[in-house]
Structures are given as structure tokens and as C-alpha cells.
Design an enzyme around this catalytic site. Structure first.
Site, short mmCIF file in Angstrom:
data_model
loop_
_atom_site.label_atom_id
_atom_site.label_comp_id
_atom_site.label_asym_id
_atom_site.label_seq_id
_atom_site.Cartn_x
_atom_site.Cartn_y
_atom_site.Cartn_z
N ASP A 10 0.86 -1.20 0.00
CA ASP A 10 0.00 0.00 0.00
C ASP A 10 0.90 1.24 0.00
O ASP A 10 2.10 1.15 0.27
CB ASP A 10 -0.92 0.00 1.24
CG ASP A 10 -1.81 1.24 1.28
OD1 ASP A 10 -2.41 1.59 0.24
OD2 ASP A 10 -1.91 1.89 2.34
N SER A 11 0.28 2.38 -0.24
CA SER A 11 1.02 3.65 -0.18
C SER A 11 1.52 3.93 1.24
O SER A 11 2.45 4.70 1.44
CB SER A 11 0.12 4.80 -0.62
OG SER A 11 -0.97 4.94 0.27
N CYS A 74 -4.26 -1.34 -2.16
CA CYS A 74 -4.41 0.10 -2.34
C CYS A 74 -5.31 0.30 -3.55
O CYS A 74 -4.96 -0.14 -4.65
CB CYS A 74 -3.03 0.71 -2.58
SG CYS A 74 -3.05 2.46 -2.97
N GLU A 153 -2.59 8.56 8.60
CA GLU A 153 -1.12 8.49 8.57
C GLU A 153 -0.49 9.20 9.76
O GLU A 153 0.63 8.92 10.14
CB GLU A 153 -0.58 9.08 7.25
CG GLU A 153 -0.79 8.18 6.05
CD GLU A 153 0.08 6.92 6.04
OE1 GLU A 153 1.23 6.99 6.48
OE2 GLU A 153 -0.43 5.86 5.58
N CYS A 185 -11.13 2.97 -0.13
CA CYS A 185 -9.71 3.24 0.12
C CYS A 185 -9.34 2.44 1.37
O CYS A 185 -10.09 2.45 2.35
CB CYS A 185 -9.49 4.73 0.36
SG CYS A 185 -7.85 5.13 1.00
N HIS A 187 -7.26 2.88 3.63
CA HIS A 187 -7.01 3.63 4.87
C HIS A 187 -8.31 3.85 5.67
O HIS A 187 -8.27 4.04 6.87
CB HIS A 187 -6.43 5.02 4.56
CG HIS A 187 -4.95 5.04 4.31
ND1 HIS A 187 -4.40 4.57 3.16
CD2 HIS A 187 -3.92 5.51 5.07
CE1 HIS A 187 -3.07 4.74 3.21
NE2 HIS A 187 -2.77 5.31 4.36
N1 DGL Z 1 -4.79 3.32 0.76
C1 DGL Z 1 -4.91 3.81 -0.53
C2 DGL Z 1 -6.13 3.44 -1.28
O1 DGL Z 1 -6.70 2.41 -0.99
C3 DGL Z 1 -4.20 5.05 -0.96
C4 DGL Z 1 -4.37 6.26 -0.16
C5 DGL Z 1 -3.45 7.35 -0.64
O2 DGL Z 1 -2.24 7.13 -0.60
O3 DGL Z 1 -3.96 8.39 -1.05
O4 DGL Z 1 -6.58 4.12 -2.16
#
Ligand code: DGL
Length: 258
Positions: A10-11, A74, A153, A185, A187
């Protein structure tokens, strides 16, 4: 049988919500989690930039870590890069995030579905196709979760500020009568306690695709004969493109979620 690890990328911290589901469903498998961290958030970067970052990450998981299967945990990287990753790493099964619009559209009674995701995911082909395919006759409201990734984050997902942010995104959906809200997402499940407070009393179901992604991983392991052997002792590693402090945070956050 194959005792090599499964890679989860993931990011940043978000993919840990998928990591957790995989660990629960497949406790005998070793996992290597790679949270970029250095380039997070991806959500408003151009697609080409995300493709380069995703290639670097998946290359590391496949070549340096010897992963037998990679999960792009992600939505943003999946939307931008899944086809090029599958073409380049053709020998390794790659699982991406599916926007869970289909189950939400099948379940809605109000015929209004809300989707929260990053800007880049929402304007990607993958999302547009899924919404057009399953959303016929259903109003699919898409709202970018502005500031959500930054809150997670920086460990601020339980603050009053987080509640203000979530309320701003979700209230317009509630006003239109949405009875399903899709988390597009990885997150966003970290914001679930706040989200649940905001939607309380509105009869809303929150749809998180990560259990379905874990089931897809299981299916691919079986189809490809890649399950770990009976004697295998699983290991859980954490990697990042950021610094050691961030790597330790990934590890801590993962262990806290167990
Ligand atoms: N967790 C990510 C997603 O599912 C990316 C969030 C990000 O880095 O903007 O889209």
C-alpha cells in the site's frame, strides 16, 4: 505447496486493514507488508507517477522478497497500475482491490449508494466501469475522502478533527438517503469508529471490501497450488521506502489491530 511469503503493498498504513483480513483467514501463511510511506498519499498524484511507484514496490516484493503472490492493497494503485503490473510480473498472481460497488448495489433498498475513495480512484476507469455495470437504476454518489488518509497516517483517526472531516463527506450522502456506504480506500477502515458515530440512526451499512480480497487470495493460492506446507512456521515482516521509525510504526499498528 510453497512456503514463500505473500506480499501486501500500500502507499502507507492503509493496506494493514487488508493484511489483517489475510492474516485472519490464512494464519499459516508468511506475509511481507510493504507500506511505501515516503510517497504517501498517492490519492491526488497523476496516474503515471503512481504506476512508477507501484512498479518499484511490486518489483521489490517479487524480486527481493521472493513473494509467491502479491496483493495491491491500495485502491488508488490498483486503479492506476493493476494491468501494467500483471503484464510485467506475469509469473506471479497479483490481487487488486475491487471497489465494492457491486455488493452495495445488490444490497441497497433505498437505491442510493455512497462511495468514499481518493480522487484518483474515483476518476479511474476501474471505478467508472464497476459503477456503470452494477449501478443501473441506482444513484451512486461518489465523494473523495478529503484529508482522511492524512488523518490516518498521522494517528489522528480518533480526534474531533477526524469527526468533522468524516461528517463533511458523509452528511450529503445521508441527506440523499444512501443506505450503503462503500469504503473505496484501504485507509478508511481505520476511521470506522468515527464513521459509525456519524451514520448512527440512519440505517446505513458500511461496506469494506477487504474480507472479500482475502477470500480471493485464498482462492488463488488453491488454484495455483501455492498454499504453505503443514510444517511451515509463518513470519510477518514489515518494509517501507520511508525510514526505520515508519517501519516500526507499521509493525506496531499491525500488531495493535490483531
Ligand atoms: N490506501 C490507498 C487506497 O486504498 C491510498 C491512499 C493514498 O495514498 O492516497 O486508495
Amino acid at each position: 505447496m510453497n512456503d514463500s511469503p505473500i506480499g501486501v503493498y500500500d502507499s502507507g498504513l492503509g493496506g494493514l486493514t487488508v493484511w489483517l483480513e489475510i492474516r485472519r483467514l490464512l494464519p499459516a501463511e508468511s506475509l511481507v507488508y510493504l507500506g511505501d510511506g515516503k510517497n504517501c498519499p498517492y490519492g491526488s498524484r497523476p496516474g503515471e507517477e503512481i504506476r512508477v511507484l507501484a512498479d518499484e514496490a511490486v518489483g521489490r516484493l517479487v524480486h527481493d522478497e521472493g513473494c509467491k503472490l502479491v496483493v495491491v492493497a491500495c485502491n488508488t494503485a490498483t486503479a492506476a497500475a493493476i494491468d501494467s503490473l500483471r503484464a510485467k510480473y506475469a509469473g506471479v498472481p497479483i490481487v487488486g482491490m475491487e471497489p465494492a460497488v457491486k455488493p452495495a448495489c445488490l444490497a441497497t433498498r433505498s437505491r442510493v449508494v455512497g462511495v468514499l475513495a481518493t480522487e484518483r480512484s474515483l476518476d479511474g476507469e476501474l471505478f467508472r466501469h464497476t459503477a456503470a455495470r452494477y449501478g443501473e437504476g441506482i444513484e451512486v454518489l461518489t465523494v473523495p475522502g478529503r484529508g482522511f488518509v492524512e488523518l490516518v497516517e498521522s494517528d489522528r483517526e480518533s480526534t474531533p478533527e477526524a469527526e468533522t472531516c468524516v461528517r463533511a463527506a458523509v452528511e450529503p450522502m445521508l441527506e440523499r438517503g444512501a443506505d450503503q456506504i462503500v469504503l473505496g480506500c484501504t485507509h478508511y477502515p481505520f476511521l470506522l469508529p468515527v464513521l459509525k458515530r456519524v451514520v448512527a440512526g440512519h440505517g446505513v451499512t458500511i461496506v469494506d471490501p477487504s474480507p472479500a480480497v482475502a477470500r480471493r487470495v485464498e482462492q488463488l493460492l488453491d488454484e495455483n497450488g501455492l498454499r504453505a506446507s503443514r510444517m511451515h512456521r509463518p513470519t510477518f515482516e514489515f518494509r517501507t521506502f520511508a525510514d526505520e521509525a515508519y517501519r516500526r510504526r507499521l509493525e506496531r499498528k499491525a500488531l495493535e489491530s490483531l
